[in-house]
Motif scaffolding. Sequence first.
Motif, PDB file in Angstrom:
ATOM      1  N   LYS A  63     -62.301  78.565   8.851  1.00 18.05           N
ATOM      2  CA  LYS A  63     -62.719  78.774  10.240  1.00 18.05           C
ATOM      3  C   LYS A  63     -62.262  80.145  10.724  1.00 18.05           C
ATOM      4  CE  LYS A  63     -62.828  75.664  13.485  1.00 18.05           C
ATOM      5  NZ  LYS A  63     -64.243  75.351  13.687  1.00 18.05           N
ATOM      6  N   GLU A  77     -62.224  70.639  16.104  1.00 15.27           N
ATOM      7  CA  GLU A  77     -61.539  70.812  14.820  1.00 15.27           C
ATOM      8  C   GLU A  77     -60.329  71.742  14.977  1.00 15.27           C
ATOM      9  OE1 GLU A  77     -62.544  72.082  10.189  1.00 15.27           O
ATOM     10  OE2 GLU A  77     -64.045  72.408  11.759  1.00 15.27           O
ATOM     11  N   ASP A  80     -57.198  70.125  16.581  1.00 17.09           N
ATOM     12  CA  ASP A  80     -56.451  69.317  15.603  1.00 17.09           C
ATOM     13  C   ASP A  80     -55.511  70.201  14.787  1.00 17.09           C
ATOM     14  OD1 ASP A  80     -57.663  67.003  16.420  1.00 17.09           O
ATOM     15  OD2 ASP A  80     -59.124  66.930  14.768  1.00 17.09           O
TER      16      ASP A  80
END
Length: 270
Positions: A63, A77, A80
């Motif tokens: 990412k 995401e 997290d």
Amino acid sequence: MPYIQKYAGKTIVVKYGGNAMINEELKSAVMSDIVLLQLVGVNVVLVHGGGPEINAMLKKTGKESKFVNGMRVTDEETIDIVQMVLAGKVNKSLANQLNLSGGKAIGLCGLDGNLLKAEKQTKNGDIGFVGDITDVDVTVINDVINSGYIPVIATVAGGSEGEVYNINADIAASAIAAKLNAQKLILMTDVRGLLRDKDDEDTLISVVNVSEVPRLKNEGIISGGMIPKIDCCVEAVRQGVDRAHILDGRIPHSILIELFSDEGIGTMFF
């Protein structure tokens, strides 16, 4: 001795980040400073970020790190990963290092004991799970201090529907310092402090009254990344914190130099 007597029994909130958090030698100096402060009776609350570690973990998962006005774009995401890295790896690592340095530390995050409550931040558009603090409950911090431990706080917060928000560590440290009626808020950074000329470290402004801040902004002396940091200092002082400081974390033992000497270093806001 007079300085130790002055701060014994008082609370100091230290926001820890930047180069002092990455460089192992500087990290060791900061940990030993905090343990020393605890040993002489100062209540230290350590609030930390962890941007580089979050970037590294996001990179491992493929990412890309994106920012809007200095705020991390935090999708489902990413939050997290932020929670895992901040409240897990970084937080427990710092608590462990304080313990190894001879102190007694307990790692917490804003989710523990409803320490930090937040709502979705909207002023920068929709950047996901980035929050503005709506409430600070310092009960758990006081319990930890009263039990003889140093609280180490990761800046994630809970929302009203159980969601988790990423909180800017400077803002969280300022809000926690205000709620604790702390004697000092110390923001550790990678610059000497507020400079009259940002390209000349010899132009350090040592002392600023919060009433001078609007003028310094208009003159362009407070600009860029210093604006949010200084706004945190101003807010803390207005909320009752006695003094707020921007300190150069690249200088070993900068916390002790600031607290226990006439000169001090960095920029002090009152």
